[in-house]
Design a protein around this motif. Structure first.
Motif, PDB file in Angstrom:
ATOM      1  N   LEU A   1      -2.835 -74.719   4.681  1.00  0.00           N
ATOM      2  CA  LEU A   1      -3.223 -74.738   3.281  1.00  0.00           C
ATOM      3  C   LEU A   1      -4.567 -75.425   3.140  1.00  0.00           C
ATOM      4  O   LEU A   1      -5.133 -75.927   4.107  1.00  0.00           O
ATOM      5  N   ALA A   2      -5.084 -75.472   1.933  1.00  0.00           N
ATOM      6  CA  ALA A   2      -6.376 -76.099   1.682  1.00  0.00           C
ATOM      7  C   ALA A   2      -6.221 -77.158   0.605  1.00  0.00           C
ATOM      8  O   ALA A   2      -5.212 -77.209  -0.098  1.00  0.00           O
ATOM      9  N   GLY A   3      -7.222 -78.014   0.493  1.00  0.00           N
ATOM     10  CA  GLY A   3      -7.243 -78.990  -0.580  1.00  0.00           C
ATOM     11  C   GLY A   3      -7.051 -80.419  -0.098  1.00  0.00           C
ATOM     12  O   GLY A   3      -6.537 -80.674   0.984  1.00  0.00           O
ATOM     13  N   LYS A   4      -7.484 -81.365  -0.938  1.00  0.00           N
ATOM     14  CA  LYS A   4      -7.420 -82.788  -0.581  1.00  0.00           C
ATOM     15  C   LYS A   4      -5.985 -83.298  -0.516  1.00  0.00           C
ATOM     16  O   LYS A   4      -5.667 -84.154   0.312  1.00  0.00           O
ATOM     17  N   ALA A   5      -5.126 -82.781  -1.389  1.00  0.00           N
ATOM     18  CA  ALA A   5      -3.732 -83.225  -1.365  1.00  0.00           C
ATOM     19  C   ALA A   5      -3.068 -82.830  -0.046  1.00  0.00           C
ATOM     20  O   ALA A   5      -2.374 -83.632   0.588  1.00  0.00           O
ATOM     21  N   TYR A   6      -3.289 -81.590   0.376  1.00  0.00           N
ATOM     22  CA  TYR A   6      -2.729 -81.122   1.642  1.00  0.00           C
ATOM     23  C   TYR A   6      -3.279 -81.954   2.800  1.00  0.00           C
ATOM     24  O   TYR A   6      -2.531 -82.346   3.706  1.00  0.00           O
ATOM     25  N   GLN A   7      -4.561 -82.252   2.769  1.00  0.00           N
ATOM     26  CA  GLN A   7      -5.160 -83.059   3.831  1.00  0.00           C
ATOM     27  C   GLN A   7      -4.553 -84.461   3.850  1.00  0.00           C
ATOM     28  O   GLN A   7      -4.290 -85.026   4.915  1.00  0.00           O
ATOM     29  N   GLY A   8      -4.299 -85.012   2.653  1.00  0.00           N
ATOM     30  CA  GLY A   8      -3.682 -86.332   2.591  1.00  0.00           C
ATOM     31  C   GLY A   8      -2.297 -86.348   3.202  1.00  0.00           C
ATOM     32  O   GLY A   8      -1.910 -87.308   3.871  1.00  0.00           O
ATOM     33  N   LEU A   9      -1.545 -85.272   3.003  1.00  0.00           N
ATOM     34  CA  LEU A   9      -0.227 -85.166   3.617  1.00  0.00           C
ATOM     35  C   LEU A   9      -0.329 -84.975   5.127  1.00  0.00           C
ATOM     36  O   LEU A   9       0.427 -85.577   5.896  1.00  0.00           O
ATOM     37  N   ARG A  10      -1.252 -84.130   5.556  1.00  0.00           N
ATOM     38  CA  ARG A  10      -1.449 -83.934   7.008  1.00  0.00           C
ATOM     39  C   ARG A  10      -1.822 -85.253   7.686  1.00  0.00           C
ATOM     40  O   ARG A  10      -1.415 -85.519   8.819  1.00  0.00           O
ATOM     41  N   ASP A  11      -2.603 -86.078   6.980  1.00  0.00           N
ATOM     42  CA  ASP A  11      -3.029 -87.365   7.534  1.00  0.00           C
ATOM     43  C   ASP A  11      -1.927 -88.421   7.483  1.00  0.00           C
ATOM     44  O   ASP A  11      -2.110 -89.537   7.970  1.00  0.00           O
ATOM     45  N   GLY A  12      -0.802 -88.079   6.874  1.00  0.00           N
ATOM     46  CA  GLY A  12       0.316 -89.022   6.825  1.00  0.00           C
ATOM     47  C   GLY A  12       0.189 -90.086   5.761  1.00  0.00           C
ATOM     48  O   GLY A  12       0.793 -91.172   5.886  1.00  0.00           O
ATOM     49  N   GLY A  13      -0.561 -89.809   4.699  1.00  0.00           N
ATOM     50  CA  GLY A  13      -0.723 -90.792   3.637  1.00  0.00           C
ATOM     51  C   GLY A  13       0.567 -91.136   2.922  1.00  0.00           C
ATOM     52  O   GLY A  13       0.649 -92.163   2.244  1.00  0.00           O
ATOM     53  N   HIS A  14       1.599 -90.308   3.069  1.00  0.00           N
ATOM     54  CA  HIS A  14       2.883 -90.526   2.400  1.00  0.00           C
ATOM     55  C   HIS A  14       3.920 -91.154   3.331  1.00  0.00           C
ATOM     56  O   HIS A  14       5.106 -91.206   2.982  1.00  0.00           O
ATOM     57  N   LEU A  15       3.488 -91.625   4.494  1.00  0.00           N
ATOM     58  CA  LEU A  15       4.399 -92.185   5.486  1.00  0.00           C
ATOM     59  C   LEU A  15       4.316 -93.712   5.526  1.00  0.00           C
ATOM     60  O   LEU A  15       3.307 -94.302   5.132  1.00  0.00           O
ATOM     61  N   ALA A  16       5.379 -94.320   6.037  1.00  0.00           N
ATOM     62  CA  ALA A  16       5.411 -95.771   6.231  1.00  0.00           C
ATOM     63  C   ALA A  16       6.042 -96.063   7.591  1.00  0.00           C
ATOM     64  O   ALA A  16       7.119 -96.656   7.674  1.00  0.00           O
ATOM     65  N   PRO A  17       5.379 -95.662   8.683  1.00  0.00           N
ATOM     66  CA  PRO A  17       6.003 -95.801  10.004  1.00  0.00           C
ATOM     67  C   PRO A  17       6.275 -97.249  10.401  1.00  0.00           C
ATOM     68  O   PRO A  17       7.194 -97.516  11.183  1.00  0.00           O
ATOM     69  N   GLU A  18       5.505 -98.187   9.851  1.00  0.00           N
ATOM     70  CA  GLU A  18       5.732 -99.593  10.184  1.00  0.00           C
ATOM     71  C   GLU A  18       6.878-100.196   9.380  1.00  0.00           C
ATOM     72  O   GLU A  18       7.298-101.323   9.641  1.00  0.00           O
ATOM     73  N   GLN A  19       7.365 -99.446   8.377  1.00  0.00           N
ATOM     74  CA  GLN A  19       8.518 -99.895   7.587  1.00  0.00           C
ATOM     75  C   GLN A  19       9.659 -98.879   7.711  1.00  0.00           C
ATOM     76  O   GLN A  19      10.292 -98.514   6.724  1.00  0.00           O
ATOM     77  N   ALA A  20       9.913 -98.443   8.922  1.00  0.00           N
ATOM     78  CA  ALA A  20      10.980 -97.463   9.176  1.00  0.00           C
ATOM     79  C   ALA A  20      12.325 -98.182   9.218  1.00  0.00           C
ATOM     80  O   ALA A  20      12.977 -98.277  10.263  1.00  0.00           O
ATOM     81  N   VAL A  21      12.753 -98.675   8.053  1.00  0.00           N
ATOM     82  CA  VAL A  21      13.957 -99.509   7.980  1.00  0.00           C
ATOM     83  C   VAL A  21      15.211 -98.706   7.655  1.00  0.00           C
ATOM     84  O   VAL A  21      16.323 -99.228   7.722  1.00  0.00           O
ATOM     85  N   GLY A  22      15.071 -97.449   7.277  1.00  0.00           N
ATOM     86  CA  GLY A  22      16.233 -96.617   7.003  1.00  0.00           C
ATOM     87  C   GLY A  22      17.069 -96.412   8.250  1.00  0.00           C
ATOM     88  O   GLY A  22      16.554 -96.459   9.378  1.00  0.00           O
ATOM     89  N   ARG A  23      18.347 -96.188   8.052  1.00  0.00           N
ATOM     90  CA  ARG A  23      19.261 -96.049   9.197  1.00  0.00           C
ATOM     91  C   ARG A  23      19.788 -94.625   9.370  1.00  0.00           C
ATOM     92  O   ARG A  23      20.081 -94.203  10.488  1.00  0.00           O
ATOM     93  N   VAL A  24      19.933 -93.890   8.280  1.00  0.00           N
ATOM     94  CA  VAL A  24      20.555 -92.564   8.338  1.00  0.00           C
ATOM     95  C   VAL A  24      19.498 -91.507   8.645  1.00  0.00           C
ATOM     96  O   VAL A  24      18.516 -91.360   7.913  1.00  0.00           O
ATOM     97  N   THR A  25      19.682 -90.768   9.736  1.00  0.00           N
ATOM     98  CA  THR A  25      18.750 -89.703  10.095  1.00  0.00           C
ATOM     99  C   THR A  25      19.034 -88.447   9.270  1.00  0.00           C
ATOM    100  O   THR A  25      20.086 -88.330   8.633  1.00  0.00           O
ATOM    101  N   PHE A  26      18.110 -87.498   9.304  1.00  0.00           N
ATOM    102  CA  PHE A  26      18.297 -86.255   8.570  1.00  0.00           C
ATOM    103  C   PHE A  26      19.493 -85.483   9.119  1.00  0.00           C
ATOM    104  O   PHE A  26      20.263 -84.886   8.363  1.00  0.00           O
ATOM    105  N   GLU A  27      19.667 -85.484  10.447  1.00  0.00           N
ATOM    106  CA  GLU A  27      20.810 -84.793  11.051  1.00  0.00           C
ATOM    107  C   GLU A  27      22.130 -85.410  10.590  1.00  0.00           C
ATOM    108  O   GLU A  27      23.101 -84.699  10.322  1.00  0.00           O
ATOM    109  N   GLU A  28      22.180 -86.739  10.497  1.00  0.00           N
ATOM    110  CA  GLU A  28      23.401 -87.398  10.030  1.00  0.00           C
ATOM    111  C   GLU A  28      23.679 -87.067   8.565  1.00  0.00           C
ATOM    112  O   GLU A  28      24.834 -86.872   8.163  1.00  0.00           O
TER     113      GLU A  28
END
Length: 265
Positions: free
Chosen positions: A211-238
């Protein structure tokens, strides 16, 4: 005993927040557009909003308003000031200040209104919930080919874990910006799609679409992620296993072609 008002208290997040506050022995009032006795559209406000807030110590704002959220927050803050509410707790999204999606911009504007309101506040940002990813994938799986935004990661989490943390913050002292909260794993949407297909028994070809656009680029860059605060326990498969009663995601390693992940709260 503290008196709480939970906006959106019948929703996916608000309902478990109410359950946890009540389990702790507190009085909880639920404000929702269609739930008496406090059936209020926050975008309009009105006398019933003032009545709902009378005697309330803490407001937990969980209402998910896709359009008009800024006006809803203004109305809520005005009424909360009149009622002399002590503490306002707001649920937001990781990346609202980094990914230029319209909904994210509105959530970020709401954060700033709360910060400048004169009411003591707590804001918790989380990554997206499993329920949202499930709805997204179910929609994408309707055609025989699943078209997925290319190269967008995601970090979904269990909504009840967010509710537990939000209730904990609401029962505490105002904390300002709480530490972000993320799901246990950063995944590609292809992996999530493969897990969904395995859990539901559907057969679809998964194809990545750039896709194109700044919003898509922000998502590709992981702007919506918090890998250093991965405190959740339940995985998507669970999560999928709890919904569909199968060994979800057993085919994830042999995921179809490509993938990515969408947006949302």
């Amino acid at each position: 005993m503290t008196t709480f008002l939970v906006t959106g208290g019948t929703g996916t997040l608000g309902h478990p927040v109410c359950e946890r506050l009540r389990a702790a022995g507190h009085e909880v009032r639920v404000l929702s557009r269609h739930a008496p006795p406090y059936a209020v559209d926050l975008r309009q406000g009105g006398p019933l909003l003032d009545r709902a807030l009378r005697g309330v110590d803490t407001v937990v704002h969980c209402a998910n308003i896709m359009r008009g959220d800024d006006q809803a927050v203004r109305n809520l803050l005005d009424a909360a000031r009149r009622a002399e509410v002590r503490h306002l707790v707001y649920i937001s999204i990781v990346g609202v200040d980094r990914v230029p999606l319209p909904y994210y911009k509105a959530k970020y504007a709401a954060e700033r209104l709360i910060e400048q309101s004169g009411i003591d506040w707590t804001i918790l940002r989380t990554t997206q919930y499993h329920d949202l990813i499930l709805r997204l994938l179910a929609g994408l799986a309707k055609p025989p080919v699943m078209l997925i935004p290319k190269d967008v990661p995601d970090q979904p989490m269990e909504v009840t874990e967010a509710a537990e943390r939000l209730a904990e913050l609401a029962m505490g002292e105002p904390a300002g910006r709480a530490e972000d909260m993320g799901g246990p794993e950063v995944r590609t949407l292809a992996e999530l799609a493969a897990a969904y297909l395995a859990a539901t028994g559907k057969e679809r070809r998964v194809v990545e679409v750039p896709l194109a656009g700044k919003a898509y680029q922000g998502l590709r860059d992981g702007g919506h992620l918090a890998p250093e605060q991965a405190v959740g326990r339940v995985t998507f498969e669970e999560f999928l296993k709890s919904r569909f009663g199968a060994e979800a995601g057993t085919e994830a390693d042999s995921s179809p072609t490509d993938d990515s992940k969408p947006t949302g709260p």
